[in-house]
Design an enzyme around this catalytic site. Sequence first.
Site, PDB file in Angstrom:
ATOM      1  CB  CYS A  53      98.302  32.006  54.448  1.00  0.00           C
ATOM      2  SG  CYS A  53      99.965  32.653  54.277  1.00  0.00           S
ATOM      3  CB  CYS A  82     101.209  42.685  54.660  1.00  0.00           C
ATOM      4  SG  CYS A  82     100.673  44.123  55.576  1.00  0.00           S
TER       5      CYS A  82
END
Lengths: 135, 419
Positions: free
Chosen positions: A106, A37
Amino acid sequence: MSYSEKLIEHYENPRNVGALDKSDTSVGTGLVGAPACGDVMKLQIKVGADGRIEDAKFKTFGCGSAIASSSLATEWVKGKTLDEAEQIKNTMIAQHLSLPPVKIHCSVLAEDAIKAAIRDYREKHGEKPAEQAAE
Amino acid sequence: MSSLQDMKIATEGQNRPKTPIYLDYQATTPTDPRVVEAMLPYFTTYFGNPHSRNHAYGWDAEKAVEKARAQVASIIGADEKEIIFTSGATESNNLALKGVAHFHKGKKNHVITVVTEHKCVLDSCRHLELEGFEVTYLPVQKNGLIDLEQLKATIRPDTCIVSVMAVNNEIGVIQPLAEIGKICRAAKVYFHTDAAQAVGKIPLNVEEMNIDLMSISGHKIYGPKGLGALYVRRKPRVRLEALIHGGGQERGMRSGTLPTPLCVGLGEACAIAQREMGAEAERLKTLRDRMYNKIREQLPEVYLNGDLDSRIPGNLNLSFAYVEGEGLMMGVKDIAVSSGSACTSASLEPSYVLRALGVEEELAHTSLRIGLGRFTSEQDVDYAVEHIVQAVQRLRSMSPLWEMAQEGIDIKSIQWAEH
């Protein structure tokens, strides 16, 4: 991608890069994300005798936002008890760094990394509250 | 810092370049000053409509456009009557694929293309599928090239057109055009090639290569943005249906008043490229090899994506294992490059071109595309190498994957939670 000054500053001068001894009973390690990812975070905490996080380290494979989010996370957990550190939310990280919408994941990863490190520490101490577990 | 202008101001007086070093020549190229100079009079003095047949303003403009057409034809070994000006390679690819398919609809409903084509070819093909055409997307081998036997086996009696790009925009690999042309000609199927990244960089000849349609872009060859061309063979004649209707310009295949200055620019860009191609290719290959070798000498675990030999001289596509591409680009902000990392794309998917080569997702995320071109110097290359090496070393030192690799832990053995 246009990033905030705070984010760029964390990317260029990341706090607390490094590693703690995984086998140390006072250390909790969280490893989250996946290489496929494009981001992996390893966040470690060292809990002192007073039950507070006395040190934190990270290593991150990822984009600028992922690096900055984990750097910020280590900065914030230091000095906190485990219960306090658990209160750190991804939205606080995203807001502090002014993450662009496509980079919110994130900050989610950074929150997950903190939780994973705390969980690892607690598991090492048989799920006992941090204060009593610390030796 | 959001723009080049800001960057210029912010870095003035510091010991670093005022603007980042441009190493993204596959994205676009600056217009060559010689090209700009050739274009300028056609904005003001010779502003006429090239389609005005009854006065000198029109004649001057027409003369300039026809000279440009001949210059474009010359670089690919075509006849000037076979060049259609368009707005760019995207329009050329749309016209070639949809134009040919629409004309032959009913009798021939099959189109063949390749998974690593540019989005404008793939998207045109998707559109044709919606209209009822059948499209075969050929895979590529590990080196990025198609398997000719597989192409041969895929052609059917109802195949109308085969579209294979000459040079890939991400990995710079050159497809075996002459061999593909031979196969298509023998099977009596049209061969279209998107040559946006190939014209002016490698020798092309539509006769020798049996190419029936070829897309050309202005801004990839130091010409202006906003103009391209489509080569359409006359003997044997390629039939296609226009996409844009109007005054019947460009032999009815593309209506609209021609932008004289842009046509002049593309013509001049082709003429310069044709003159200088041989020496320039040598120069770029030396620079490219210098860069590749210097990086490999200093960094372990760097992988080249795409074939090294069948590749244009100005392209390097490298995966720096254990370092994410966007993070790396932030670390080399004095250099303008691009990445195949998901984080640089709107879709958050890593490059479909690299995936098609069988590059694993974790490596696709770590790629940089470095494009060298006409204004790249040896100094630029050395500067870029130094900064890339430094950034990779710094980011590896803070990469948990690099740490695991050093400890001998197989990253594939870990149960990752995909998110």
